[in-house]
Design a protein around this motif. Structure first.
Motif, short mmCIF file in Angstrom:
data_model
loop_
_atom_site.label_atom_id
_atom_site.label_comp_id
_atom_site.label_asym_id
_atom_site.label_seq_id
_atom_site.Cartn_x
_atom_site.Cartn_y
_atom_site.Cartn_z
N GLY A 1 -9.00 6.95 6.69
CA GLY A 1 -7.90 6.03 6.37
C GLY A 1 -6.50 6.29 6.56
N SER A 2 -6.25 7.74 6.96
CA SER A 2 -4.65 8.19 7.14
C SER A 2 -4.07 7.57 7.90
CB SER A 2 -4.88 9.75 7.17
OG SER A 2 -5.50 10.00 8.49
N ALA A 3 -4.47 7.29 9.16
CA ALA A 3 -3.56 6.54 10.30
C ALA A 3 -3.37 5.14 9.91
CB ALA A 3 -4.39 6.62 11.41
N LEU A 4 -4.42 4.44 9.28
CA LEU A 4 -4.20 3.04 8.98
C LEU A 4 -3.12 2.89 7.75
CD1 LEU A 4 -4.77 0.02 9.06
CD2 LEU A 4 -6.69 0.24 7.79
N PHE A 5 -3.38 3.75 6.68
CA PHE A 5 -2.54 3.88 5.83
C PHE A 5 -0.80 4.02 5.96
CE2 PHE A 5 -0.61 6.43 2.00
CZ PHE A 5 -0.24 5.33 1.28
N ALA A 6 -0.91 4.88 7.06
CA ALA A 6 0.50 5.01 7.58
C ALA A 6 1.02 4.05 8.30
CB ALA A 6 0.59 6.13 8.74
N GLU A 7 -0.01 3.34 8.84
CA GLU A 7 0.77 1.83 9.66
C GLU A 7 1.05 0.81 8.55
OE1 GLU A 7 -2.51 0.45 12.12
OE2 GLU A 7 -2.37 2.37 13.22
N ILE A 8 0.26 0.67 7.44
CA ILE A 8 0.42 -0.28 6.59
C ILE A 8 1.76 0.08 5.78
CG2 ILE A 8 -0.42 -0.83 4.01
CD1 ILE A 8 -3.24 -0.66 5.15
N ALA A 9 2.04 1.27 5.38
CA ALA A 9 3.14 1.91 4.84
C ALA A 9 4.41 1.44 5.66
CB ALA A 9 3.29 3.39 4.44
N GLY A 10 4.30 1.78 6.72
CA GLY A 10 5.39 1.29 7.63
C GLY A 10 5.83 0.05 7.92
N ARG A 11 4.90 -0.66 7.88
CA ARG A 11 5.05 -2.18 8.21
C ARG A 11 5.47 -3.02 6.75
NH1 ARG A 11 -0.28 -2.49 10.57
NH2 ARG A 11 -1.94 -3.21 8.92
N ASN A 12 5.13 -2.29 5.77
CA ASN A 12 5.63 -2.87 4.44
C ASN A 12 6.68 -2.11 3.58
OD1 ASN A 12 3.56 -5.26 3.79
ND2 ASN A 12 2.22 -3.54 4.69
N GLY A 13 7.49 -1.34 4.50
CA GLY A 13 8.40 -0.59 3.95
C GLY A 13 8.09 0.21 2.38
N ALA B 1 -11.37 10.20 -3.86
CA ALA B 1 -10.32 10.42 -2.63
C ALA B 1 -10.59 9.46 -1.49
CB ALA B 1 -9.83 11.66 -2.36
N PRO B 2 -9.77 9.04 -0.80
CA PRO B 2 -8.41 8.81 -1.21
C PRO B 2 -8.11 7.63 -2.13
CG PRO B 2 -8.83 7.76 0.91
CD PRO B 2 -10.09 8.40 0.51
N SER B 3 -7.11 7.75 -3.23
CA SER B 3 -6.63 6.59 -4.02
C SER B 3 -5.14 6.49 -3.73
CB SER B 3 -7.13 7.21 -5.48
OG SER B 3 -8.23 7.17 -5.68
N PHE B 4 -5.18 5.17 -4.10
CA PHE B 4 -3.57 4.66 -4.10
C PHE B 4 -3.20 3.88 -4.97
CE2 PHE B 4 -6.27 4.57 -0.02
CZ PHE B 4 -5.31 5.30 0.95
N ARG C 1 -10.53 0.02 1.26
CA ARG C 1 -9.71 -0.95 0.33
C ARG C 1 -8.42 -0.77 0.69
NH1 ARG C 1 -14.19 -0.85 -1.21
NH2 ARG C 1 -14.99 -1.22 -3.23
N LEU C 2 -8.22 -0.45 1.96
CA LEU C 2 -6.74 -0.22 2.58
C LEU C 2 -6.37 -1.89 2.74
CD1 LEU C 2 -6.53 2.90 4.87
CD2 LEU C 2 -5.22 2.26 2.77
N GLU C 3 -7.30 -2.51 3.54
CA GLU C 3 -6.67 -3.99 3.45
C GLU C 3 -6.21 -4.85 2.25
OE1 GLU C 3 -8.95 -2.74 7.21
OE2 GLU C 3 -9.26 -2.54 4.99
N LEU C 4 -7.19 -4.38 1.10
CA LEU C 4 -6.90 -5.24 -0.19
C LEU C 4 -5.48 -4.38 -0.78
CD1 LEU C 4 -10.09 -5.08 -1.96
CD2 LEU C 4 -9.00 -6.97 -0.64
N LEU C 5 -5.06 -3.31 -0.32
CA LEU C 5 -3.90 -2.76 -0.79
C LEU C 5 -2.74 -3.31 -0.10
CD1 LEU C 5 -2.03 -0.44 -2.09
CD2 LEU C 5 -2.54 0.99 0.17
N GLU C 6 -2.86 -3.53 1.42
CA GLU C 6 -2.00 -4.25 1.89
C GLU C 6 -1.51 -5.78 1.15
OE1 GLU C 6 0.11 -4.62 6.41
OE2 GLU C 6 -2.18 -4.52 6.13
N ARG C 7 -2.54 -6.41 1.07
CA ARG C 7 -2.62 -7.81 0.44
C ARG C 7 -1.64 -7.70 -0.67
NH1 ARG C 7 -5.88 -10.70 -3.17
NH2 ARG C 7 -5.87 -13.01 -2.46
N ALA C 8 -2.10 -6.56 -1.56
CA ALA C 8 -1.20 -6.57 -2.94
C ALA C 8 0.32 -6.19 -2.42
CB ALA C 8 -1.70 -5.59 -3.79
N LEU C 9 0.55 -5.34 -1.64
CA LEU C 9 2.02 -5.04 -1.10
C LEU C 9 2.56 -6.40 -0.87
CD1 LEU C 9 1.40 -1.77 0.62
CD2 LEU C 9 2.39 -2.07 -1.41
N ARG C 10 2.09 -7.32 -0.23
CA ARG C 10 2.70 -8.55 -0.01
C ARG C 10 2.85 -9.40 -0.97
NH1 ARG C 10 -0.19 -9.08 6.12
NH2 ARG C 10 0.82 -7.09 7.22
#
Length: 206
Positions: free
Chosen positions: A19-31, A174-177, A190-199
């Protein structure tokens, strides 16, 4: 105002790696501001009812292997399902990540590259040369980081503190966000759900 996500991880986890690469992408595009906190999941398992892999039932171990195969394909990331050095002693690498964090020099790709030593490259993070090589691939100089940073003892105190913070936050795998609201997203699946919450800032902040 950017949302800060507390990122509890261990380099021994293939799920962290996947999940590390996708998490980095999500973090980047959501500031998102990432607050990485390498933690010791042995003690976390002990206190939250989890079991280390060798002590899990055959059924659970078999399902884990099946799921790793699925997610390896979904994420398109090379992954050795049964790496030669697993689990490996990742203390030196964890110290380096914490040192980089303290010096604000923790690039997102570094997480993926270091995790790859166990999960893809069949190398052990107990080998200082492997750790240095992984750091170099992430654009960091391990010798320079350690020369300008805290001692092993000071870094170990932080490693223990992050572990206790994980437990206090309700983390058990692990990993937990963890969002500022306290909402936890466990696992790279759960990264897609994390991004949904960030929005939805009202959910992220609580």
């Amino acid at each position: 105002m950017p949302v800060t996500v507390d990122y509890y991880m261990t380099l021994n986890s293939p799920w962290t790696y996947l999940g590390s690469a996708l998490f980095a992408e999500i973090a980047g595009r959501n500031g998102v501001t990432v607050n990485i906190k390498p933690s010791k999941f042995g003690p976390i398992f002990e206190q939250t009812g989890g079991l280390p892999l060798p002590k899990r039932s055959p059924q659970r171990r078999a399902y884990r292997m099946m799921d790793l195969k699925r997610w390896r394909e979904v994420r398109g990331i090379p992954l050795t399902l049964e790496p030669k050095y697993f689990p490996c002693d990742d203390l030196a690498a964890a110290r380096l990540i914490i040192a980089a964090k303290l010096q604000a020099r923790m690039p997102s790709g570094c997480r993926s590259n270091w995790g790859a030593r166990c999960g893809e490259r069949e190398e052990t993070l107990a080998d200082p040369a492997a750790v240095a090589s992984a750091a170099r691939r992430a654009g960091l100089d391990a010798t320079e980081l350690r020369a300008g940073g805290p001692s092993d003892a000071e870094l170990d105190v932080l490693h223990d503190r992050f572990t206790q913070e994980a437990l206090a936050a309700g983390v058990f795998g692990a990993p937990s966000f963890v969002l500022p609201s306290g909402e936890i997203f466990l696992g790279q699946d759960r990264l897609e759900l994390l991004e949904r919450a960030l929005r939805k800032p009202e959910q992220a902040y609580g």
